[in-house]
Structure formats: structure tokens, C-alpha cells
Design an enzyme around this catalytic site. Sequence first.
Site, PDB file in Angstrom:
ATOM      1  N   SER A 141       0.845  -1.187   0.000  1.00  0.00           N
ATOM      2  CA  SER A 141       0.000   0.000   0.000  1.00  0.00           C
ATOM      3  C   SER A 141       0.884   1.242   0.000  1.00  0.00           C
ATOM      4  CB  SER A 141      -0.885   0.030   1.243  1.00  0.00           C
ATOM      5  OG  SER A 141      -1.571   1.271   1.323  1.00  0.00           O
ATOM      6  N   TYR A 155      -1.552  -0.410  10.218  1.00  0.00           N
ATOM      7  CA  TYR A 155      -1.700  -0.956   8.863  1.00  0.00           C
ATOM      8  C   TYR A 155      -0.533  -0.477   7.993  1.00  0.00           C
ATOM      9  CZ  TYR A 155      -3.745  -1.220   4.095  1.00  0.00           C
ATOM     10  OH  TYR A 155      -3.975  -1.444   2.753  1.00  0.00           O
TER      11      TYR A 155
HETATM   12  P1  NAP Z   1     -11.477  -5.842   0.159  1.00  0.00           P
HETATM   13  O1  NAP Z   1     -12.404  -5.433  -0.923  1.00  0.00           O
HETATM   14  O2  NAP Z   1     -11.843  -5.575   1.587  1.00  0.00           O
HETATM   15  O3  NAP Z   1     -11.164  -7.413  -0.008  1.00  0.00           O
HETATM   16  C1  NAP Z   1     -10.352  -8.059   0.916  1.00  0.00           C
HETATM   17  C2  NAP Z   1     -10.193  -9.505   0.514  1.00  0.00           C
HETATM   18  O4  NAP Z   1      -9.323 -10.126   1.473  1.00  0.00           O
HETATM   19  C3  NAP Z   1     -11.476 -10.296   0.524  1.00  0.00           C
HETATM   20  O5  NAP Z   1     -11.427 -11.197  -0.550  1.00  0.00           O
HETATM   21  C4  NAP Z   1     -11.427 -11.050   1.852  1.00  0.00           C
HETATM   22  O6  NAP Z   1     -12.099 -12.306   1.794  1.00  0.00           O
HETATM   23  C5  NAP Z   1      -9.952 -11.291   1.988  1.00  0.00           C
HETATM   24  N1  NAP Z   1      -9.486 -11.495   3.347  1.00  0.00           N
HETATM   25  C6  NAP Z   1      -9.598 -10.668   4.412  1.00  0.00           C
HETATM   26  N2  NAP Z   1      -9.022 -11.220   5.498  1.00  0.00           N
HETATM   27  C7  NAP Z   1      -8.519 -12.417   5.099  1.00  0.00           C
HETATM   28  C8  NAP Z   1      -7.814 -13.461   5.745  1.00  0.00           C
HETATM   29  N3  NAP Z   1      -7.497 -13.400   7.064  1.00  0.00           N
HETATM   30  N4  NAP Z   1      -7.463 -14.553   5.013  1.00  0.00           N
HETATM   31  C9  NAP Z   1      -7.790 -14.637   3.717  1.00  0.00           C
HETATM   32  N5  NAP Z   1      -8.453 -13.706   3.049  1.00  0.00           N
HETATM   33  C10 NAP Z   1      -8.816 -12.604   3.730  1.00  0.00           C
HETATM   34  O7  NAP Z   1     -10.016  -5.185  -0.003  1.00  0.00           O
HETATM   35  P2  NAP Z   1      -9.268  -4.526  -1.277  1.00  0.00           P
HETATM   36  O8  NAP Z   1      -9.466  -3.092  -1.227  1.00  0.00           O
HETATM   37  O9  NAP Z   1      -9.587  -5.302  -2.514  1.00  0.00           O
HETATM   38  O10 NAP Z   1      -7.767  -4.797  -0.827  1.00  0.00           O
HETATM   39  C11 NAP Z   1      -6.953  -5.825  -1.376  1.00  0.00           C
HETATM   40  C12 NAP Z   1      -5.518  -5.559  -0.966  1.00  0.00           C
HETATM   41  O11 NAP Z   1      -5.123  -4.266  -1.429  1.00  0.00           O
HETATM   42  C13 NAP Z   1      -5.276  -5.554   0.543  1.00  0.00           C
HETATM   43  O12 NAP Z   1      -4.020  -6.129   0.830  1.00  0.00           O
HETATM   44  C14 NAP Z   1      -5.245  -4.071   0.878  1.00  0.00           C
HETATM   45  O13 NAP Z   1      -4.511  -3.813   2.036  1.00  0.00           O
HETATM   46  C15 NAP Z   1      -4.587  -3.531  -0.368  1.00  0.00           C
HETATM   47  N6  NAP Z   1      -4.823  -2.099  -0.607  1.00  0.00           N
HETATM   48  C16 NAP Z   1      -6.075  -1.633  -0.820  1.00  0.00           C
HETATM   49  C17 NAP Z   1      -6.260  -0.275  -1.047  1.00  0.00           C
HETATM   50  C18 NAP Z   1      -7.610   0.339  -1.280  1.00  0.00           C
HETATM   51  O14 NAP Z   1      -7.720   1.567  -1.246  1.00  0.00           O
HETATM   52  N7  NAP Z   1      -8.648  -0.450  -1.550  1.00  0.00           N
HETATM   53  C19 NAP Z   1      -5.156   0.591  -1.048  1.00  0.00           C
HETATM   54  C20 NAP Z   1      -3.895   0.068  -0.825  1.00  0.00           C
HETATM   55  C21 NAP Z   1      -3.734  -1.279  -0.610  1.00  0.00           C
HETATM   56  P3  NAP Z   1     -13.669 -12.470   2.256  1.00  0.00           P
HETATM   57  O15 NAP Z   1     -14.442 -11.417   1.513  1.00  0.00           O
HETATM   58  O16 NAP Z   1     -14.086 -13.833   1.842  1.00  0.00           O
HETATM   59  O17 NAP Z   1     -13.688 -12.301   3.720  1.00  0.00           O
END
Ligand code: NAP
Length: 246
Positions: A141, A155
Site C-alpha cells: 500500500s 496498517y
Molecule cells: P477488500 O475489498 O476488503 O477485499 C479483501 C479480501 O481479502 C477479501 O477477498 C477477503 O475475503 C480477503 N481477506 C480478508 N481477510 C482475510 C484473511 N485473514 N485470510 C484470507 N483472506 C482474507 O479489499 P481490497 O481493497 O480489494 O484490498 C486488497 C488488498 O489491497 C489488501 O491487501 C489491501 O490492504 C490492499 N490495498 C487496498 C487499497 C484500497 O484503497 N482499496 C489501497 C492500498 C492497498 P472475504 O471477503 O471472503 O472475507
Amino acid sequence: MKRLVTVVTGGSRGIGAAVCRRLAADGHDVVVGYLRDAGAAEAVADEVLGAGARSLALRADTSVEEDVDRLFALAEERLGPVTGLVNNAGVTGPLGRLADTATADLRQVLDVNLLGTLLCSRRAAQLMAPRGSGVIVNVSSAAATLGSPGEYVHYAAAKAGVDALTLGLARELGPDGIRVNAVAPGVIDTEIHAAAGDPERAARAAAAIPLRRPGRAEEIAAAVAWLMSPDASYAAGAVLRVSGGR
Ligand code: NAP
């Protein structure tokens, strides 16, 4: 020809689901990892199948060693040798100042973002190194270098750990033919912000982003797909920031 078999953790929605779709279009068979939402993961796996690739939705808490071992064992049993890993599963926990953050939330954020990435990477390294090839992409991130004051410094710290392990593991595994890189997204429009307690966070952030909008999951998936591909054959230990300039 050897098939590409890639495990994507957290593939049931958001960035992970976009990565699954994109990798399927690029010719990967895809293991869609998920934690809670089996229906969403199955739907993504169906889309991968629809693109002509093989797919499998598997439940695994990436912060639990036994789950990670089972994830890779089932992936190899059903689809063959795993050639790629995308460490995408992540959580921010509730937004707030460190002084107001519960220990359980600190622990969960470190466990999922950092320990989970380490456990999955370790299992992948054990399988890939003897075969002399493999590709790992970590989803970090921009928070790792912004620090996220008032929102989630824990985080940001966990993601900074992901950046460090990306560099270290790239240097450790390069001689084994394994490339390790990371993508560091900025603010991306997914459900993660609602889960953190602020559904409007992505839209509100637009003014502070040089490109004046949050990113789309597909824009992160494109960067992940590039790092997974032979086009990135000389990229190792890189953290590719995809943040609209922020
Ligand atoms: P999201 O929509 O909240 O999706 C999170 C995913 O992670 C879901 O598929 C969830 O599965 C899974 N998950 C959560 N806890 C888990 C665990 N303990 N074991 C296995 N799977 C788990 O998040 P996103 O925004 O797509 O983020 C994806 C990645 O990008 C993350 O690493 C996040 O930190 C990073 N990121 C996101 C942003 C942003 O602005 N969105 C920015 C920077 C970095 P379930 O739905 O089945 O629970």
C-alpha cells in the site's frame, strides 16, 4: 506446455477479484482464495472458468498456518504445480488513532497483512525453489510510505513490513529463479473503506490525489499482471506504486 497456476489470496472481491479475472484473461489457471464469502469467491471462479482457464475457490485464513498449507496442497492436487502467488488478502481494521485502537485490531492487521504474506510466501518458496521457477507479487500500500496518521498507522507499518520482505525475499529467492515484487496501490474504490467504517473515504480522497480520483481495482490488477508476466522478467524486489501520483 506447462500451465500457469496462480494462487490469489483474498480473490473474492475488490482488487483480488480483479486480479483473478485479469490473470485468467492472461492465460493463468487461478485459485481464488477467500475467508468468509464463499458465494462471492465461487462467482469469481466461475468468471475465470468462463474465460477458458481452470479455477478453484478455496477458503483459507492466510494468517493461519494450517489453512495456508491446505490451500497450497489442494491447489497442487487439483490444478498441478503452483507457479505463481499473489499475496492480496488484507484488512485495515477500523479507522482511528493508535491511542484508541484495540490490541485485537492491532494483532489482526499485523497477522493478516504481514504474517499472512510471510506464511503464504514461505509455502510458495518451499514448493517453487526446488522447481527453479516462480513468481510472487505482494499487494502492499502507498500507506507504507505515507504512514497514515489518524487512520491506521499499524496498517501502514504492516505494509512497510511487506515492502521490506519483498526486497529481502527477492534477493533470497532470485538465485532460485523466483521473482518477488510488490504493487503499492493508493486509494482504490473497493469495499475495504466501508469495512474500515468510512464508505465515502475513496470518493472524499479524490481532492488530495494528483489525478483527482480514486483508482479502480482493474488498474491495480493490470500492474500485478505485468509483474507476474514475462514482460517483467528483469523486475525483482520492486515496489511499484500505482496511486494516481499520491
Ligand atoms: P477488500 O475489498 O476488503 O477485499 C479483501 C479480501 O481479502 C477479501 O477477498 C477477503 O475475503 C480477503 N481477506 C480478508 N481477510 C482475510 C484473511 N485473514 N485470510 C484470507 N483472506 C482474507 O479489499 P481490497 O481493497 O480489494 O484490498 C486488497 C488488498 O489491497 C489488501 O491487501 C489491501 O490492504 C490492499 N490495498 C487496498 C487499497 C484500497 O484503497 N482499496 C489501497 C492500498 C492497498 P472475504 O471477503 O471472503 O472475507
